[in-house]
Design a protein around this motif. Sequence first.
Motif, PDB file in Angstrom:
ATOM      1  N   HIS A  21     -17.993   4.431 -75.601  1.00 22.01           N
ATOM      2  CA  HIS A  21     -16.716   4.716 -74.963  1.00 22.01           C
ATOM      3  C   HIS A  21     -15.527   4.221 -75.774  1.00 22.01           C
ATOM      4  CE1 HIS A  21     -18.670   6.036 -71.286  1.00 22.01           C
ATOM      5  NE2 HIS A  21     -19.500   5.027 -71.438  1.00 22.01           N
ATOM      6  N   PHE A  22     -14.437   5.001 -75.700  1.00 16.04           N
ATOM      7  CA  PHE A  22     -13.164   4.640 -76.306  1.00 16.04           C
ATOM      8  C   PHE A  22     -12.222   4.161 -75.208  1.00 16.04           C
ATOM      9  CE2 PHE A  22     -14.963   7.583 -79.294  1.00 16.04           C
ATOM     10  CZ  PHE A  22     -14.458   7.232 -80.534  1.00 16.04           C
ATOM     11  N   TYR A  23     -11.198   3.425 -75.591  1.00 14.12           N
ATOM     12  CA  TYR A  23     -10.114   3.100 -74.671  1.00 14.12           C
ATOM     13  C   TYR A  23      -8.819   3.633 -75.274  1.00 14.12           C
ATOM     14  CZ  TYR A  23      -9.003  -0.821 -77.794  1.00 14.12           C
ATOM     15  OH  TYR A  23      -8.666  -1.580 -78.885  1.00 14.12           O
ATOM     16  N   ILE A  24      -7.813   3.814 -74.434  1.00 16.29           N
ATOM     17  CA  ILE A  24      -6.518   4.313 -74.895  1.00 16.29           C
ATOM     18  C   ILE A  24      -5.683   3.097 -75.281  1.00 16.29           C
ATOM     19  CG2 ILE A  24      -4.440   5.575 -74.270  1.00 16.29           C
ATOM     20  CD1 ILE A  24      -6.218   7.116 -72.233  1.00 16.29           C
ATOM     21  N   THR A  25      -5.167   3.111 -76.493  1.00 17.05           N
ATOM     22  CA  THR A  25      -4.365   2.007 -77.007  1.00 17.05           C
ATOM     23  C   THR A  25      -2.940   2.100 -76.453  1.00 17.05           C
ATOM     24  OG1 THR A  25      -3.630   3.255 -78.938  1.00 17.05           O
ATOM     25  CG2 THR A  25      -5.704   2.003 -79.166  1.00 17.05           C
ATOM     26  N   GLU A  26      -2.165   1.051 -76.675  1.00 17.04           N
ATOM     27  CA  GLU A  26      -0.757   1.086 -76.263  1.00 17.04           C
ATOM     28  C   GLU A  26      -0.027   2.215 -76.982  1.00 17.04           C
ATOM     29  OE1 GLU A  26       1.451  -2.581 -76.194  1.00 17.04           O
ATOM     30  OE2 GLU A  26      -0.343  -3.700 -75.629  1.00 17.04           O
ATOM     31  N   LEU A  27      -0.308   2.383 -78.286  1.00 19.22           N
ATOM     32  CA  LEU A  27       0.298   3.487 -79.032  1.00 19.22           C
ATOM     33  C   LEU A  27      -0.118   4.822 -78.420  1.00 19.22           C
ATOM     34  CD1 LEU A  27       1.867   4.674 -81.426  1.00 19.22           C
ATOM     35  CD2 LEU A  27      -0.239   4.479 -82.778  1.00 19.22           C
ATOM     36  N   GLY A  28      -1.388   4.937 -78.068  1.00 20.45           N
ATOM     37  CA  GLY A  28      -1.885   6.151 -77.450  1.00 20.45           C
ATOM     38  C   GLY A  28      -1.174   6.451 -76.138  1.00 20.45           C
ATOM     39  N   GLU A  29      -0.944   5.423 -75.326  1.00 19.07           N
ATOM     40  CA  GLU A  29      -0.230   5.622 -74.069  1.00 19.07           C
ATOM     41  C   GLU A  29       1.146   6.231 -74.322  1.00 19.07           C
ATOM     42  OE1 GLU A  29      -0.104   2.174 -71.542  1.00 19.07           O
ATOM     43  OE2 GLU A  29      -2.249   1.817 -71.791  1.00 19.07           O
ATOM     44  N   LYS A  30       1.855   5.714 -75.316  1.00 22.76           N
ATOM     45  CA  LYS A  30       3.193   6.227 -75.652  1.00 22.76           C
ATOM     46  C   LYS A  30       3.113   7.664 -76.153  1.00 22.76           C
ATOM     47  CE  LYS A  30       4.892   1.670 -76.902  1.00 22.76           C
ATOM     48  NZ  LYS A  30       5.240   0.776 -78.002  1.00 22.76           N
ATOM     49  N   TRP A  70      -4.697   6.277 -81.439  1.00 22.94           N
ATOM     50  CA  TRP A  70      -4.317   6.521 -80.041  1.00 22.94           C
ATOM     51  C   TRP A  70      -5.459   6.086 -79.131  1.00 22.94           C
ATOM     52  CZ3 TRP A  70      -1.663  11.971 -79.528  1.00 22.94           C
ATOM     53  CH2 TRP A  70      -0.568  12.034 -80.399  1.00 22.94           C
ATOM     54  N   ILE A  71      -6.680   6.107 -79.656  1.00 25.47           N
ATOM     55  CA  ILE A  71      -7.858   5.634 -78.942  1.00 25.47           C
ATOM     56  C   ILE A  71      -8.635   4.734 -79.899  1.00 25.47           C
ATOM     57  CG2 ILE A  71      -8.034   7.622 -77.380  1.00 25.47           C
ATOM     58  CD1 ILE A  71     -10.300   8.699 -79.177  1.00 25.47           C
ATOM     59  N   ALA A  72      -9.429   3.840 -79.340  1.00 26.45           N
ATOM     60  CA  ALA A  72     -10.200   2.916 -80.182  1.00 26.45           C
ATOM     61  C   ALA A  72     -11.416   2.438 -79.393  1.00 26.45           C
ATOM     62  CB  ALA A  72      -9.326   1.728 -80.579  1.00 26.45           C
ATOM     63  N   LYS A  73     -12.282   1.747 -80.089  1.00 25.81           N
ATOM     64  CA  LYS A  73     -13.460   1.116 -79.484  1.00 25.81           C
ATOM     65  C   LYS A  73     -13.373  -0.379 -79.754  1.00 25.81           C
ATOM     66  CE  LYS A  73     -16.743   4.866 -80.358  1.00 25.81           C
ATOM     67  NZ  LYS A  73     -18.043   5.166 -80.966  1.00 25.81           N
ATOM     68  N   ASN A  74     -13.898  -1.172 -78.838  1.00 26.52           N
ATOM     69  CA  ASN A  74     -13.985  -2.616 -79.080  1.00 26.52           C
ATOM     70  C   ASN A  74     -15.034  -2.910 -80.141  1.00 26.52           C
ATOM     71  OD1 ASN A  74     -12.003  -3.518 -77.258  1.00 26.52           O
ATOM     72  ND2 ASN A  74     -13.420  -3.262 -75.558  1.00 26.52           N
ATOM     73  N   ASN A  75     -16.067  -2.078 -80.188  1.00 26.73           N
ATOM     74  CA  ASN A  75     -17.178  -2.245 -81.113  1.00 26.73           C
ATOM     75  C   ASN A  75     -17.585  -0.852 -81.586  1.00 26.73           C
ATOM     76  OD1 ASN A  75     -19.819  -2.437 -82.172  1.00 26.73           O
ATOM     77  ND2 ASN A  75     -20.317  -4.169 -80.849  1.00 26.73           N
ATOM     78  N   GLN A 112      -3.997  10.058 -64.156  1.00 31.26           N
ATOM     79  CA  GLN A 112      -5.062  10.899 -63.617  1.00 31.26           C
ATOM     80  C   GLN A 112      -6.433  10.517 -64.165  1.00 31.26           C
ATOM     81  OE1 GLN A 112      -4.247  15.114 -63.585  1.00 31.26           O
ATOM     82  NE2 GLN A 112      -2.053  14.725 -63.635  1.00 31.26           N
ATOM     83  N   ILE A 113      -6.477   9.638 -65.144  1.00 29.88           N
ATOM     84  CA  ILE A 113      -7.743   9.201 -65.729  1.00 29.88           C
ATOM     85  C   ILE A 113      -8.303   8.086 -64.878  1.00 29.88           C
ATOM     86  CG2 ILE A 113      -8.857   8.144 -67.733  1.00 29.88           C
ATOM     87  CD1 ILE A 113      -6.740   9.480 -69.467  1.00 29.88           C
ATOM     88  N   LYS A 114      -9.540   8.249 -64.490  1.00 31.20           N
ATOM     89  CA  LYS A 114     -10.208   7.229 -63.687  1.00 31.20           C
ATOM     90  C   LYS A 114     -10.490   6.012 -64.554  1.00 31.20           C
ATOM     91  CE  LYS A 114     -12.589  10.653 -60.907  1.00 31.20           C
ATOM     92  NZ  LYS A 114     -13.893  11.269 -60.603  1.00 31.20           N
ATOM     93  N   SER A 115     -10.210   4.852 -64.027  1.00 29.93           N
ATOM     94  CA  SER A 115     -10.503   3.611 -64.728  1.00 29.93           C
ATOM     95  C   SER A 115     -12.001   3.350 -64.657  1.00 29.93           C
ATOM     96  CB  SER A 115      -9.737   2.453 -64.100  1.00 29.93           C
ATOM     97  OG  SER A 115     -10.039   1.265 -64.769  1.00 29.93           O
ATOM     98  N   GLU A 116     -12.588   3.012 -65.792  1.00 26.02           N
ATOM     99  CA  GLU A 116     -14.019   2.725 -65.841  1.00 26.02           C
ATOM    100  C   GLU A 116     -14.225   1.351 -66.445  1.00 26.02           C
ATOM    101  OE1 GLU A 116     -16.267   5.709 -67.853  1.00 26.02           O
ATOM    102  OE2 GLU A 116     -15.318   7.340 -66.778  1.00 26.02           O
ATOM    103  N   ALA A 117     -15.096   0.599 -65.876  1.00 30.13           N
ATOM    104  CA  ALA A 117     -15.450  -0.706 -66.445  1.00 30.13           C
ATOM    105  C   ALA A 117     -16.206  -0.476 -67.740  1.00 30.13           C
ATOM    106  CB  ALA A 117     -16.290  -1.503 -65.470  1.00 30.13           C
TER     107      ALA A 117
END
Length: 70
Positions: A44-53, A34-39, A64-69
Amino acid sequence: MKNQKKIKPAKKCYEHLGGKLGELLLESFADKKWIAKNNPEEKHFYITELGEKEFSKLGIDLSQIKSEAI
């Protein structure tokens, strides 16, 4: 207190969930992809497409989650 042994550690730390509960949730979300890292070395983790669902199914409003670079 008699019931104190039944209390499980979860705490709010700044704007996130900390403690053992936060750690277990993070591990579970990563294991479920549901979450993953590029490296793996990144913090930091990002939310995957599966995680979004799946988070949506739980009623969690990800808008409600702030987007972070990253």
